[in-house]
Design an enzyme around this catalytic site. Structure first.
Site, PDB file in Angstrom:
ATOM      1  N   GLU A 276     -20.323  24.911  22.827  1.00 54.51           N
ATOM      2  CA  GLU A 276     -20.434  23.535  23.340  1.00 54.51           C
ATOM      3  C   GLU A 276     -19.253  23.158  24.215  1.00 54.51           C
ATOM      4  OE1 GLU A 276     -21.088  20.705  20.165  1.00 54.51           O
ATOM      5  OE2 GLU A 276     -22.319  22.093  19.026  1.00 54.51           O
TER       6      GLU A 276
ATOM      7  N   GLU B  66     -20.897  22.273  11.551  1.00 52.70           N
ATOM      8  CA  GLU B  66     -19.799  21.380  11.149  1.00 52.70           C
ATOM      9  C   GLU B  66     -19.664  21.215   9.637  1.00 52.70           C
ATOM     10  OE1 GLU B  66     -20.214  17.752  13.417  1.00 52.70           O
ATOM     11  OE2 GLU B  66     -19.858  18.792  15.307  1.00 52.70           O
TER      12      GLU B  66
HETATM   13  C1  XIL Z   1     -24.086  15.136  20.517  1.00 51.21           C
HETATM   14  C2  XIL Z   1     -24.985  14.870  21.724  1.00 51.21           C
HETATM   15  O1  XIL Z   1     -24.377  15.416  22.868  1.00 51.21           O
HETATM   16  C3  XIL Z   1     -25.189  13.374  21.887  1.00 51.21           C
HETATM   17  O2  XIL Z   1     -26.147  13.112  22.908  1.00 51.21           O
HETATM   18  C4  XIL Z   1     -25.679  12.766  20.568  1.00 51.21           C
HETATM   19  O3  XIL Z   1     -25.748  11.366  20.697  1.00 51.21           O
HETATM   20  C5  XIL Z   1     -24.758  13.135  19.424  1.00 51.21           C
HETATM   21  O4  XIL Z   1     -24.616  14.545  19.362  1.00 51.21           O
HETATM   22  N1  XIL Z   1     -21.069  18.513  18.171  1.00 51.21           N
HETATM   23  C6  XIL Z   1     -22.381  18.937  18.043  1.00 51.21           C
HETATM   24  C7  XIL Z   1     -23.418  18.347  18.901  1.00 51.21           C
HETATM   25  O5  XIL Z   1     -22.648  19.880  17.290  1.00 51.21           O
HETATM   26  O6  XIL Z   1     -24.679  18.333  18.300  1.00 51.21           O
HETATM   27  C8  XIL Z   1     -23.049  16.961  19.373  1.00 51.21           C
HETATM   28  O7  XIL Z   1     -24.016  16.527  20.312  1.00 51.21           O
HETATM   29  C9  XIL Z   1     -21.663  16.957  19.964  1.00 51.21           C
HETATM   30  C10 XIL Z   1     -20.638  17.397  18.970  1.00 51.21           C
END
Ligand code: XIL
Length: 381
Positions: A287, A176
């Site tokens: 994701e 990100e």
């Molecule tokens: C999220 C997790 O799913 C949650 O459990 C945590 O509280 C916050 O992070 N983008 C990403 C992930 O790269 O690491 C994130 O994961 C979701 C959005």
């Protein structure tokens, strides 16, 4: 026809899932975590100051975790041939102090992956969130110096690589890092303490260290909304093009693919994959989930809806169309892996995000672990 998701796509790509560390814990560990969460939550409520103009925050009290083997564990073991930690491989959960590492979470997932013959990815080395606080401090109440932070970061990457380099097929090296405001590198004003202290070449440096630490893994730059917004997509394109010109060892772009029931159209996903492939890079989907909510404006998210048959069928069609698109790019050798961000709707990160108090239903298994129409439809592809 097999009822196993990954087998159905084995000629195209690996199918993975993000695994919550909670499902790999025993009852005692889970109870300890619950007690910790309760304490954090009480503290949070005590200190919470509503911001003027922000929507009202509806507190959701932490609930005790189920006991015994959770359905998610069985699904994780049987339906997927690739895993990634939902939280346990983030720096904040590992790097406890200048020379203090806690590898409990990653070790537990690696053991699980080995037992189930699965490959494992690493998420993530550098991110502006979930980093340990101490790393940005000089120890005297001030900011760490550039040299200090570089030293700490390099030490972290080398230590992680030393331990896991033979077990990790691909690494989200930087997560990100493109800003939503101007589509260039996220800076200090946009919450990146990495940029703030290390300056704009921190991404390049992190990739060079990652290459040393994980010489045989694919190195990924990962971000969200690349398929959703052309501006961000182009921002990533331009940034990575620059990296390649500078000889930085990035080989893959990770599309997080947190999409929703309407947006983006498949044609935009196609454009995105083709654009990055034109740089000679591979693409993976890191994701994926398909939210029930369009949420055009995060300040005023959509109201809670019913997850009725009509919605479930619509979601099934959408999953099928998007996976069909993935298959086409896999055939061309561009798209390598597809990972979902979770397993069941009861444990998705989209519950309470971006709308506190609102659940979502973005995954392939429902809150009880039963396959949703989307799962069945993917097995027909
Ligand atoms: C999220 C997790 O799913 C949650 O459990 C945590 O509280 C916050 O992070 N983008 C990403 C992930 O790269 O690491 C994130 O994961 C979701 C959005």
């Amino acid at each position: 026809m097999s009822k196993i998701l990954y087998e159905n796509f084995k000629d195209y790509f690996r199918v993975g899932a993000a695994i919550s560390g909670i499902i790999l814990m025993n009852d005692v560990e889970r109870e300890e975590l619950f007690q910790k969460r309760k304490a954090w939550f009480e503290e949070f409520k005590k200190n919470f100051k509503p911001q003027p103009g922000m929507p009202e925050f509806k507190f959701t009290e932490p609930e005790p975790f189920p006991k015994g083997d959770m359905i998610e564990k069985q699904l994780a073991a049987t339906q997927f041939n690739l895993v990634v930690a939902e939280n346990e491989c983030k720096m904040g959960n590992i790097y406890r102090g200048p020379d203090q590492f806690d590898f409990t979470g990653p070790d537990r997932l690696l053991k699980f992956a080995r037992e189930n013959n699965q490959d494992m990815r690493w998420h993530t080395l550098v991110w502006h969130q979930q980093s340990p606080k101490w790393i940005f401090d000089d120890g005297n109440g001030g900011k760490a110096s550039k040299e200090q932070l570089e030293e700490r970061l390099k030490h972290y990457i080398m230590t992680v690589g030393e331990r896991y380099k033979n077990d990790i097929c691909s690494v989200d090296v930087v997560n990100e890092c493109i800003s939503d405001k101007n589509f260039v590198l996220r800076d200090g004003a946009d919450r990146s303490q990495w940029f703030d202290i290390l300056g704009p070449d921190y991404v390049d440096k992190t990739f060079f260290w990652a290459k040393e630490a994980f010489p045989n893994s694919s190195l990924v730059i990962n971000d969200y909304n690349l398929e959703m917004f052309e501006g961000k997509r182009m921002g990533m394109y331009n940034f990575v093009k620059g990296m390649l010109e500078r000889g930085v060892p990035v080989d893959t772009i990770g599309l997080q693919m947190h999409i929703n029931i309407q947006n983006p159209p498949v044609s935009e996903i196609e454009k995105t994959i083709e654009l990055y492939a034109s740089l000679g890079l591979k693409v993976i989907v890191t994701e994926m989930d398909i939210s029930a909510y369009v949420d055009k404006d995060f300040e005023h998210p959509d109201p809670r809806r019913e997850y009725d048959q009509a919605f479930l069928n619509e979601q099934a069609d959408r999953y099928a169309q998007v996976f069909d698109c993935f298959k086409r790019y896999a055939k061309q050798g561009i798209l390598k892996d597809v990972l979902l961000w979770g397993i069941t709707d009861r444990m998705t990160w989209k519950n309470n995000f971006p709308a506190p108090g609102r659940t979502d239903a973005p995954l392939l298994f429902d809150t009880e672990g039963k396959p949703k129409p989307a799962f069945d439809k993917l097995l027909e592809l």
